[in-house]
Scaffold this active site. Structure first.
Site, short mmCIF file in Angstrom:
data_model
loop_
_atom_site.label_atom_id
_atom_site.label_comp_id
_atom_site.label_asym_id
_atom_site.label_seq_id
_atom_site.Cartn_x
_atom_site.Cartn_y
_atom_site.Cartn_z
N HIS A 183 0.83 -1.21 0.00
CA HIS A 183 0.00 0.00 0.00
C HIS A 183 0.86 1.25 0.00
O HIS A 183 0.69 2.14 0.84
CB HIS A 183 -0.95 -0.02 1.21
CG HIS A 183 -2.24 0.67 0.94
ND1 HIS A 183 -2.94 1.35 1.89
CD2 HIS A 183 -2.96 0.79 -0.19
CE1 HIS A 183 -4.04 1.84 1.37
NE2 HIS A 183 -4.07 1.52 0.10
N MET A 241 -11.76 2.00 15.75
CA MET A 241 -10.76 1.26 14.97
C MET A 241 -11.41 0.58 13.75
O MET A 241 -12.53 0.08 13.85
CB MET A 241 -10.07 0.22 15.85
CG MET A 241 -9.30 0.84 16.99
SD MET A 241 -7.92 1.81 16.35
CE MET A 241 -8.05 3.29 17.30
N GLY A 242 -10.66 0.60 12.65
CA GLY A 242 -11.19 -0.01 11.43
C GLY A 242 -11.93 0.98 10.55
O GLY A 242 -12.50 0.59 9.53
N HIS A 252 -9.12 6.68 6.95
CA HIS A 252 -7.86 6.37 6.27
C HIS A 252 -7.17 7.67 5.89
O HIS A 252 -7.83 8.64 5.54
CB HIS A 252 -8.11 5.54 5.00
CG HIS A 252 -6.89 4.81 4.56
ND1 HIS A 252 -5.93 5.41 3.80
CD2 HIS A 252 -6.47 3.56 4.80
CE1 HIS A 252 -4.96 4.54 3.58
NE2 HIS A 252 -5.25 3.41 4.18
N ARG A 282 -9.91 -1.53 -1.08
CA ARG A 282 -9.69 -2.97 -0.88
C ARG A 282 -10.84 -3.63 -0.14
O ARG A 282 -10.95 -4.86 -0.11
CB ARG A 282 -8.40 -3.19 -0.07
CG ARG A 282 -7.18 -2.57 -0.70
CD ARG A 282 -6.03 -2.45 0.28
NE ARG A 282 -6.32 -1.49 1.35
CZ ARG A 282 -5.51 -1.20 2.35
NH1 ARG A 282 -4.34 -1.80 2.42
NH2 ARG A 282 -5.84 -0.31 3.27
N ASP A 313 -8.88 -3.17 7.62
CA ASP A 313 -8.83 -3.89 8.89
C ASP A 313 -10.22 -4.22 9.43
O ASP A 313 -10.35 -5.11 10.27
CB ASP A 313 -8.05 -3.06 9.93
CG ASP A 313 -6.57 -3.05 9.63
OD1 ASP A 313 -6.07 -4.07 9.14
OD2 ASP A 313 -5.92 -2.02 9.86
N1 ACO Z 1 -12.88 7.26 14.48
C1 ACO Z 1 -13.37 8.47 14.84
N2 ACO Z 1 -12.98 9.61 14.24
C2 ACO Z 1 -12.10 9.53 13.25
C3 ACO Z 1 -11.57 8.28 12.82
C4 ACO Z 1 -12.00 7.13 13.48
N3 ACO Z 1 -11.54 5.92 13.11
N4 ACO Z 1 -10.72 8.47 11.79
C5 ACO Z 1 -10.69 9.80 11.59
N5 ACO Z 1 -11.53 10.42 12.47
C6 ACO Z 1 -11.78 11.85 12.56
C7 ACO Z 1 -10.72 12.51 13.41
O1 ACO Z 1 -11.03 12.53 14.77
C8 ACO Z 1 -10.69 13.88 12.79
O2 ACO Z 1 -11.79 14.60 13.25
P1 ACO Z 1 -11.64 16.17 13.58
O3 ACO Z 1 -11.24 16.80 12.28
O4 ACO Z 1 -12.98 16.56 14.06
O5 ACO Z 1 -10.56 16.27 14.61
C9 ACO Z 1 -10.93 13.61 11.30
O6 ACO Z 1 -11.69 12.41 11.26
C10 ACO Z 1 -9.65 13.43 10.51
O7 ACO Z 1 -8.92 12.39 11.14
P2 ACO Z 1 -7.35 12.31 11.20
O8 ACO Z 1 -6.96 11.47 12.36
O9 ACO Z 1 -6.77 13.68 11.07
O10 ACO Z 1 -7.06 11.58 9.86
P3 ACO Z 1 -5.72 10.90 9.55
O11 ACO Z 1 -5.61 10.91 8.09
O12 ACO Z 1 -4.59 11.48 10.31
O13 ACO Z 1 -5.95 9.44 10.19
C11 ACO Z 1 -6.19 7.19 10.53
C12 ACO Z 1 -6.04 8.29 9.48
C13 ACO Z 1 -4.98 7.25 11.49
C14 ACO Z 1 -6.20 5.83 9.84
C15 ACO Z 1 -7.49 7.43 11.31
O14 ACO Z 1 -8.58 7.38 10.42
C16 ACO Z 1 -7.65 6.43 12.44
O15 ACO Z 1 -7.09 6.61 13.50
N6 ACO Z 1 -8.43 5.33 12.20
C17 ACO Z 1 -8.57 4.30 13.21
C18 ACO Z 1 -7.38 3.35 13.18
C19 ACO Z 1 -7.42 2.42 12.00
O16 ACO Z 1 -8.44 1.85 11.65
N7 ACO Z 1 -6.23 2.22 11.39
C20 ACO Z 1 -6.08 1.33 10.23
C21 ACO Z 1 -5.60 2.11 9.05
S1 ACO Z 1 -5.67 1.16 7.56
C22 ACO Z 1 -4.45 0.03 7.67
O17 ACO Z 1 -3.49 0.14 8.39
C23 ACO Z 1 -4.63 -1.21 6.81
#
Ligand code: ACO
Length: 374
Positions: free
Chosen positions: A189, A259-260, A263, A272, A314
């Site tokens: 990725h 979680m999940g 992105h 995907r 995920d």
């Molecule tokens: N749950 C709740 N709120 C979320 C989530 C989430 N999973 N993802 C993003 N947001 C919100 C943030 O709180 C933020 O809100 P705000 O603007 O009001 O503060 C906004 O959406 C933007 O989020 P960021 O964290 O700035 O986005 P970023 O691009 O940095 O994060 C990430 C991407 C880290 C994957 C995030 O979506 C996250 O933490 N997800 C949960 C963890 C996860 O599922 N990881 C797997 C990634 S895919 C992989 O590895 C195969």
């Protein structure tokens, strides 16, 4: 003294750090290409080994190349008994990613030519790790069940052999096929956190094993690969699907993330997910997972409604691996078994046109000051 404030890109968001020919994420078309081929198509029509060859070399293997690759992979599955003893002696409560990290470190320490960084030597190492890591993961899963390891079988394909080593039998064809699809989709990725970590280590001209160990460390975190485990923990925490809305409100009020979902690159859904979701539905039917699927759909619906966020890979992977019978803490090691192909392709690419990765920081500390008098 006046200085121009540098522009800071926290989390390197939006920064283009280098070029790559390995994969391309196109969020606008919602597509992920491996060397030009859509990953979803590869998942439906090609095996994980063919995908690994594609990532390493740039082309899919022809029939003789594939036969040779399969033969080599089968011959490299065994692990040194000394490594088996070391892993068995690791603390029972440690995370399986710690076991995997230690295993790669041990294998690297035993490679007398680890400093030979030619593309062929690194591709050979990549195949050796790809073949041996399932044996390590299977050993670790079984020791946590208090069971003896099961030796690999060279008359079985990659995924079927893995199930044999974990469970002592090969499950239905649909289960093996669904696992293989997950391996293809998890393989690569672009400049994700763990791949970028591996490239940073490689850029110092360190060896492949050190870069892979660092990649494992980065993948372990719940904002990256660790999310597939956290997804199952969440279902347990929510308990009753009727509590989903209340649970989300409480979580978000605490500033936690679900979680999940979400992105860094895809903002309209992870390309995907549909291919893995299709596999999840099949395994739900086979393994009586309707209650889990209902829970999964209620949470996905609530996240879209309340936050406008869609699942990442995920999210279906967690319940899929659960229904296959793996313990939740083993899910991220399954991700490593796949991503080893992408990491090593990037290590080889980084070395082909290396430049030390060393960004700058905007200083926010104390300005120049004199030491206090003694
Ligand atoms: N749950 C709740 N709120 C979320 C989530 C989430 N999973 N993802 C993003 N947001 C919100 C943030 O709180 C933020 O809100 P705000 O603007 O009001 O503060 C906004 O959406 C933007 O989020 P960021 O964290 O700035 O986005 P970023 O691009 O940095 O994060 C990430 C991407 C880290 C994957 C995030 O979506 C996250 O933490 N997800 C949960 C963890 C996860 O599922 N990881 C797997 C990634 S895919 C992989 O590895 C195969």
């Amino acid at each position: 003294m006046t200085t121009t404030e540098p522009q800071v890109h926290r989390g390197l968001a939006g920064v283009v750090a280098d070029t790559t020919a390995i994969s391309h994420v196109d969020p606008d078309r919602n597509v992920l290409l491996y060397r030009g081929y859509p990953a979803q198509e590869l998942a439906r029509r090609r095996t994980f080994l063919e995908t690994a060859h594609l990532l390493w070399t740039g082309e899919l293997p022809d029939a003789p190349q594939l036969a040779d690759l399969e033969k080599q992979e089968r011959s490299l599955r065994g692990i040194d008994p000394a490594l088996g003893s070391l892993l068995t002696a690791m603390p029972a409560g440690c995370h399986p990613m710690d076991v995997l990290r230690t295993a790669v470190s041990w294998i690297g320490a035993g490679d007398p030519a680890a400093a030979d960084a030619s593309p062929q030597a690194n591709q050979d190492r990549a195949l050796r790790l790809l073949a041996a890591l399932p044996t390590v993961v299977a050993l670790d899963q079984r020791r946590r069940w208090g069971q003896e390891p099961i030796a690999p079988r060279d008359d079985l394909g990659y995924s079927a052999n893995f199930f044999h080593m974990v469970f002592g039998s090969v499950p239905e064809d649909e289960v093996v096929a669904a696992f293989e699809v997950s391996m293809v989709l998890y393989a690569e990725h672009s400049f994700n956190a763990s791949t970028f970590t591996a490239r940073v280590v490689t850029s110092t001209l360190s060896d492949l094993y050190s870069a892979v160990v660092a990649g494992i460390g980065a993948l372990k975190g719940p904002l990256h690969g660790g999310a597939n485990e956290a997804v199952m923990d969440q279902f347990a925490e929510i308990g009753d699907p009727d509590r989903v809305d209340e649970w989300i409100d409480g979580l978000l009020a605490d500033g936690r993330k679900v979680m999940g979902f979400g992105h860094r690159v895809y903002k309209r859904g992870d390309s995907r997910v549909p291919a893995l979701h299709e596999q999840l539905r099949r395994i739900v039917a086979l393994r009586h997972g309707n209650d889990l699927l209902a829970h999964y759909e209620v949470l996905a619906g609530a996240m879209l409604r309340e936050k406008g966020l869609r699942p990442n890979l995920d999210y279906p992977a967690g319940p899929l691996y659960h229904l296959m019978g793996f313990d939740t803490p083993m899910f991220t090691p399954l991700f490593v078994m796949s991503r080893i192909s992408g990491w090593t392709a990037h290590i080889i690419e980084q070395l082909s046109a290396n430049s030390l990765i060393r960004p700058l920081a905007a200083y926010r500390g104390e300005q120049f000051r004199d030491l206090p008098a003694d």
